[in-house]
Motif scaffolding. Structure first.
Motif, PDB file in Angstrom:
ATOM      1  N   GLY A  63      40.158  31.668  36.411  1.00 25.58           N
ATOM      2  CA  GLY A  63      39.597  31.966  37.730  1.00 25.58           C
ATOM      3  C   GLY A  63      38.660  30.885  38.203  1.00 25.58           C
ATOM      4  O   GLY A  63      38.022  30.185  37.411  1.00 25.58           O
ATOM      5  N   GLY A  64      38.574  30.716  39.521  1.00 27.84           N
ATOM      6  CA  GLY A  64      37.706  29.696  40.105  1.00 27.84           C
ATOM      7  C   GLY A  64      38.193  28.307  39.760  1.00 27.84           C
ATOM      8  O   GLY A  64      39.381  27.988  39.907  1.00 27.84           O
ATOM      9  N   TYR A  65      37.278  27.478  39.275  1.00 28.79           N
ATOM     10  CA  TYR A  65      37.646  26.095  38.950  1.00 28.79           C
ATOM     11  C   TYR A  65      38.640  26.013  37.798  1.00 28.79           C
ATOM     12  O   TYR A  65      39.345  25.017  37.628  1.00 28.79           O
ATOM     13  N   GLU A  78      48.113  29.747  36.697  1.00 28.05           N
ATOM     14  CA  GLU A  78      48.069  30.951  35.872  1.00 28.05           C
ATOM     15  C   GLU A  78      47.049  31.960  36.391  1.00 28.05           C
ATOM     16  O   GLU A  78      47.299  33.172  36.393  1.00 28.05           O
ATOM     17  N   LYS A  79      45.882  31.485  36.832  1.00 29.32           N
ATOM     18  CA  LYS A  79      44.807  32.378  37.267  1.00 29.32           C
ATOM     19  C   LYS A  79      45.274  33.335  38.365  1.00 29.32           C
ATOM     20  O   LYS A  79      44.854  34.507  38.408  1.00 29.32           O
ATOM     21  N   GLU A  80      46.146  32.846  39.269  1.00 30.39           N
ATOM     22  CA  GLU A  80      46.638  33.676  40.369  1.00 30.39           C
ATOM     23  C   GLU A  80      47.534  34.791  39.857  1.00 30.39           C
ATOM     24  O   GLU A  80      47.411  35.955  40.266  1.00 30.39           O
ATOM     25  N   ARG A 105      38.132  40.514  40.559  1.00 35.56           N
ATOM     26  CA  ARG A 105      39.150  40.920  41.517  1.00 35.56           C
ATOM     27  C   ARG A 105      39.481  39.791  42.489  1.00 35.56           C
ATOM     28  O   ARG A 105      40.284  39.962  43.388  1.00 35.56           O
ATOM     29  N   GLU A 106      38.801  38.674  42.307  1.00 30.43           N
ATOM     30  CA  GLU A 106      38.993  37.531  43.188  1.00 30.43           C
ATOM     31  C   GLU A 106      39.151  36.273  42.353  1.00 30.43           C
ATOM     32  O   GLU A 106      38.978  36.285  41.127  1.00 30.43           O
ATOM     33  N   ASP A 107      39.442  35.180  43.031  1.00 34.63           N
ATOM     34  CA  ASP A 107      39.620  33.893  42.353  1.00 34.63           C
ATOM     35  C   ASP A 107      38.255  33.256  42.143  1.00 34.63           C
ATOM     36  O   ASP A 107      37.840  32.371  42.886  1.00 34.63           O
ATOM     37  N   VAL A 108      37.537  33.754  41.120  1.00 32.36           N
ATOM     38  CA  VAL A 108      36.176  33.279  40.871  1.00 32.36           C
ATOM     39  C   VAL A 108      35.953  33.024  39.389  1.00 32.36           C
ATOM     40  O   VAL A 108      36.619  33.582  38.530  1.00 32.36           O
ATOM     41  N   CYS A 109      34.972  32.171  39.124  1.00 31.30           N
ATOM     42  CA  CYS A 109      34.432  31.989  37.778  1.00 31.30           C
ATOM     43  C   CYS A 109      33.225  32.904  37.669  1.00 31.30           C
ATOM     44  O   CYS A 109      32.484  33.074  38.636  1.00 31.30           O
ATOM     45  N   LEU A 110      33.007  33.507  36.518  1.00 30.35           N
ATOM     46  CA  LEU A 110      31.924  34.473  36.371  1.00 30.35           C
ATOM     47  C   LEU A 110      30.606  33.854  35.924  1.00 30.35           C
ATOM     48  O   LEU A 110      29.628  34.564  35.744  1.00 30.35           O
TER      49      LEU A 110
END
Length: 261
Positions: A63-65, A78-80, A105-110
């Motif tokens: 997710g994210g970067y 893959e993240k998508e 739930r979104e395309d993010v880094c935690l």
């Protein structure tokens, strides 16, 4: 002013009254029969659902970067796809009565920050584990997709943390369920690994749903219908896992009752 003595008006008012009575009658009948209730709850008691009271933490990997692996043909990250699969799994589990918490739930880094480094990656992984712990999850499933230099490799595979017996049981049951539900050409076995997200007291697994490096399997992994098959397979596996735990607990209780004078 209306002319109430007008026969035409009286006729119209009569028809209006009849229509209102018909609508009221249909509405009351619908309420009695349960029409208008959500399909998933109509006539079903949550307590009787197979995964009622079971808390599942779902982790869409990357997710994210951090895009993860990239599909050879479509170029999809893959993240998508991980997120799409996780949402399908969530829906299936909810339909079976489980409580589900997603790490994203979104395309993010935690992790906080905007620099791609080992420290931020570690913080991102720890945040996922913390979410599962805070939810007091019964199990933790991290959803991923595989990649290999040989495009011939295929098939789903479930990993558990080396030395973790709870994770080993969960991985074995889910692996069998995915083979039964997806019928892959390559039937793999659950394997031990060393993954940061699996290092907790929660029974945890990393689910590689297939290989993005395999052209044929990539097409499947991009299809919502296949996401649903994955979801149903994992839900079936969790049902079986829960039954196994109940049997083990029952057997342990029987042994204790025998030993007690």
């Amino acid at each position: 002013m209306r002319d109430w003595k007008n026969p035409l008006l009286r006729s119209r008012m009569g028809r209006l009254r009849i229509c209102i009575l018909l609508v009221l009658g249909i509405t009351c009948t619908g309420l009695l029969l349960g029409v208008g209730k959500p399909p998933e709850t109509r006539g079903v008691s949550a307590q009787n659902q197979p995964l009622a009271g079971f808390i599942v933490a779902l982790d869409p990997g990357h997710g994210g970067y951090d895009g993860g692996a990239r599909a050879h043909d479509s170029g999809k990250w893959e993240k998508e796809i991980n997120l799409q699969i996780a949402l399908a799994v969530e829906k299936e589990l909810l339909n079976r009565g489980a409580t589900v918490v997603l790490t994203r739930r979104e395309d993010v880094c935690l992790a906080v920050g905007d620099t791609a480094n080992k420290q931020r990656k570690r913080a991102d992984l720890q945040a996922r584990v913390d979410i599962a712990k805070e939810a007091k999850a019964d199990v933790f499933l991290s959803i991923h997709l595989n990649e290999y230099r040989s495009r011939a490799q295929s098939g789903p595979q479930v990993f558990y943390q080396r030395g973790g017996e709870d994770g080993r049981l969960l991985a074995g049951v889910l692996q069998a369920a995915m083979i039964a539900g997806l019928q892959p050409k390559k039937e793999r076995k659950a394997m031990a690994g060393d993954y940061y997200v699996l290092r907790s007291a929660i029974p945890s697994v990393l689910v590689e749903c297939g290989f993005l490096s395999n052209g044929e399997e990539e097409k499947l992994l991009l299809a919502p219908s296949y996401h649903q098959r994955i979801a149903a397979s994992l839900a079936d596996g969790l049902e079986e896992y829960r039954l196994l735990l109940a049997r083990q607990k029952g057997a342990s209780g029987d042994e204790q009752s025998v030993e007690t004078p």
